[in-house]
Enzyme design. Structure first.
Site, PDB file in Angstrom:
ATOM      1  N   GLU A  38       0.814  -1.327   0.033  1.00 56.89           N
ATOM      2  CA  GLU A  38       0.075  -0.039   0.042  1.00 56.89           C
ATOM      3  C   GLU A  38       0.878   1.190  -0.047  1.00 56.89           C
ATOM      4  OE1 GLU A  38      -3.749   1.888   2.514  1.00 56.89           O
ATOM      5  OE2 GLU A  38      -2.926  -0.048   3.254  1.00 56.89           O
ATOM      6  N   ASN A 185     -12.358  -1.120  -1.200  1.00 53.70           N
ATOM      7  CA  ASN A 185     -11.616  -1.719   0.039  1.00 53.70           C
ATOM      8  C   ASN A 185     -12.237  -0.972   1.233  1.00 53.70           C
ATOM      9  OD1 ASN A 185      -9.025  -2.697   1.722  1.00 53.70           O
ATOM     10  ND2 ASN A 185      -9.333  -0.447   2.147  1.00 53.70           N
ATOM     11  N   GLU A 186     -12.313  -2.265   2.390  1.00 56.57           N
ATOM     12  CA  GLU A 186     -13.148  -1.770   3.651  1.00 56.57           C
ATOM     13  C   GLU A 186     -14.026  -0.647   3.292  1.00 56.57           C
ATOM     14  OE1 GLU A 186      -9.998  -1.053   6.424  1.00 56.57           O
ATOM     15  OE2 GLU A 186      -9.178  -3.071   6.277  1.00 56.57           O
ATOM     16  N   TYR A 254      -6.753  -8.948  11.452  1.00 56.62           N
ATOM     17  CA  TYR A 254      -5.009  -8.940  11.972  1.00 56.62           C
ATOM     18  C   TYR A 254      -4.884  -9.586  13.292  1.00 56.62           C
ATOM     19  CZ  TYR A 254      -4.245  -5.492   8.049  1.00 56.62           C
ATOM     20  OH  TYR A 254      -3.999  -4.869   7.000  1.00 56.62           O
ATOM     21  N   GLU A 309      -6.275  -9.317   3.445  1.00 59.25           N
ATOM     22  CA  GLU A 309      -5.201  -8.417   4.631  1.00 59.25           C
ATOM     23  C   GLU A 309      -5.201  -9.455   5.874  1.00 59.25           C
ATOM     24  OE1 GLU A 309      -5.848  -4.236   5.459  1.00 59.25           O
ATOM     25  OE2 GLU A 309      -6.512  -3.826   3.346  1.00 59.25           O
ATOM     26  N   GLN A 358       2.400  -6.134   5.390  1.00 64.82           N
ATOM     27  CA  GLN A 358       2.627  -5.772   3.975  1.00 64.82           C
ATOM     28  C   GLN A 358       4.185  -6.297   3.627  1.00 64.82           C
ATOM     29  OE1 GLN A 358       1.327  -1.677   3.020  1.00 64.82           O
ATOM     30  NE2 GLN A 358      -0.468  -2.028   4.165  1.00 64.82           N
TER      31      GLN A 358
END
Length: 506
Positions: A38, A185-186, A254, A309, A358
């Site tokens: 990103e 995204n999101e 996460y 992610e 990432q």
């Protein structure tokens, strides 16, 4: 398809694994081993991209050492430009002569001004250099259907259209034929704080106008999926989006202790380690429950689950910009990587792609840079050890594992997945997350008729150990010999907090 079923973890003193041969087992898609870069902190600028005029050896501005490192783990795909950044990114700002490109403020990550010198051509040409599939996360939150579909046309149309002609003006004759597209995204958060019902309708609108311009149905549309255990989000997307308009549904989760107090990346206690692993292993429940919802609406398995992610998230390193999310990478991260990838392998009937967050200098990165220096992290080496599973056939397992116990709580100490490649070679990846003790694993391989076994291990003396710029090879994979094959049983003794990959041949 049965996954690596944990049939018990409590009083047993050693782990018992039973191989369940199944000719109909799914293929573990190599895309489970995908990555994510990103526009965030030092991920793109000063990470991937140093500029054509840099003294650091580069190809078209991208670091040569990083290119070789990513080739070394056979990177299958790379997601870009976000993340939250994607829904503020206007792709036309990143094409054409670099000196003419407008600057922008990265409102999500540090408020820094970016000059758009790394844009679509730079990214897609990098993917070609890596032999990786590009995964473009395109703007829905602050874009329009026209802008979005013009982007698809720009990278996909052969010629004779306005956007294809524009691409050619900027030096690229042939289209890149990008298969994977994220439709926002999101959307539940930084993508627009939408409800799932509203986003499902927006998605239908955008997806309707997407085409690969060759009538081959080669475009693969990925809907912005749930935040962790928001099962209602998945339910609505599966219920309200026609199968003809969607190929994948995303999931983000996460390994984080507490969003308000994430703890240090290096100087953590066993208490913090245990809590992190509890969060990481929650991925098993997440994938299982989201898959169950998808099975309800899509029993044929036409729509894939895309965990685009995942990874560990801690407090940033002292003295670094808090918006840059720079953190070190220890043996704890190796444990997260090994267990998460085992989960994805075992659910490979539905999980067809995953993207570690990432690639470089951000969160659970595989590489860190400092000027001309670059180091590879423990996470990198787990991915390198696990690349034997790429496009191999899953071998379902039953696992009875001892506990890893701490403060009255228990976690399964052993994680495992297995596969067989086209040559008939079997690979079994094992992780012992116990912070204090080794564990013995017995695997019944009588039906596999193995004659020759070898192994590789990633381990260290302390959970907090990591590779530094002063000592970049502190943690690297090594040959492992603490196992024996006798009368159809493979017995392995795995040190505390270690990853082992076994290779068995007939």
């Amino acid at each position: 398809m049965v996954l690596c079923t944990i049939v018990g973890f409590s009083q047993t003193k050693e782990a018992i694994i039973t191989i369940e041969n199944n000719e109909d087992a799914p293929i573990i898609s190599k895309h489970i081993y995908g990555h994510f870069a990103e526009h965030l902190g030092r991920s793109i600028y000063d990470g991937l991209y140093v500029g054509e005029d840099s003294k650091i050896p580069n190809t078209n501005g991208v670091r040569n050492d990083l290119i070789e490192a990513l080739k070394g783990i056979q990177i299958p795909n790379l997601r870009w430009p976000g993340g939250c950044f994607a829904d503020t990114y206007h792709w036309k700002d990143g094409i054409g002569p670099k000196e003419d490109r407008p600057s922008m403020v990265n409102r999500w990550w540090g408020g820094v001004v970016e000059d758009n010198s790394f844009g679509t051509h730079d990214f897609l040409n990098l993917c070609e250099k890596l032999g990786a599939e590009p995964y473009l996360a395109a703007n829905v939150g602050s874009s329009t259907v026209q802008e979005f579909t013009e982007y698809v046309e720009y990278v996909m149309h052969k010629g004779g259209s306005p956007m294809a002609d524009l691409r050619k003006e900027h030096g690229r004759e042939k289209p890149w034929n990008v298969k994977y597209w994220g439709v926002g995204n999101e959307m539940w958060g930084c993508g627009g704080n939408m409800t799932p019902e509203y986003y499902a309708n927006i998605y239908r609108q955008y997806a309707t106008f997407m085409t690969d311009w060759s009538n081959s149905d080669g475009i693969y549309r990925i809907a912005s999926g749930a935040n962790v255990d928001d099962y209602h989000w998945t339910e609505v997307l599966m219920r309200d989006i026609p199968k003809s308009l969607i190929e994948g549904v995303a999931l983000h989760s996460y390994s984080v202790i507490d969003w308000n107090d994430k703890g240090p990346a290096v100087d953590f206690t066993e208490d913090l380690y245990f809590k992190t692993m509890k969060s990481a292993l929650f991925m098993e429940e997440l994938v299982t429950k989201h898959t169950a919802i998808m099975d309800k609406y899509d029993p044929e398995g036409q729509i894939d689950l895309i965990v685009d992610e995942w990874g560990g998230w801690y407090d940033v390193e002292e003295g670094t910009n808090p918006g840059f999310l720079y953190q070190q990478n220890t043996m704890r991260d190796a444990m997260i990587a090994g267990t998460s990838l085992n989960i994805f392998n075992n659910h490979s009937k539905r999980v067809k792609m995953a993207n570690l967050a990432q690639t470089v200098n951000v969160l659970q990165a595989v590489a860190l840079t400092e000027g001309e220096k670059m180091l590879l992290t423990p996470t990198y080496f787990v991915l390198k050890m696990y690349n034997v599973h790429h496009d191999a056939q899953l071998i379902p397992l039953k696992l009875n594992t001892p506990n890893y116990s701490f403060n009255g709580e228990n976690l399964p100490a052993i994680s495992a997945s297995a596969s067989k490649n086209k040559e008939g070679v079997i690979h079994i990846s094992l992780v012992n997350i116990d912070a204090n003790k080794e564990n013995t694993v017995r695997i019944n391989v009588a039906d596999s008729n193995l004659k020759k076994v070898s192994a590789t291990i990633l381990s260290s003396k302390a959970l907090q150990d990591h590779n530094s710029f002063e000592s970049p090879k502190n943690i690297v994979p090594k040959e492992f010999t603490n196992f024996k094959l006798k009368k159809g049983t493979l017995e392995i003794t795995i040190p505390a907090f270690s990853v082992v990959v076994l290779e068995g041949k007939k």
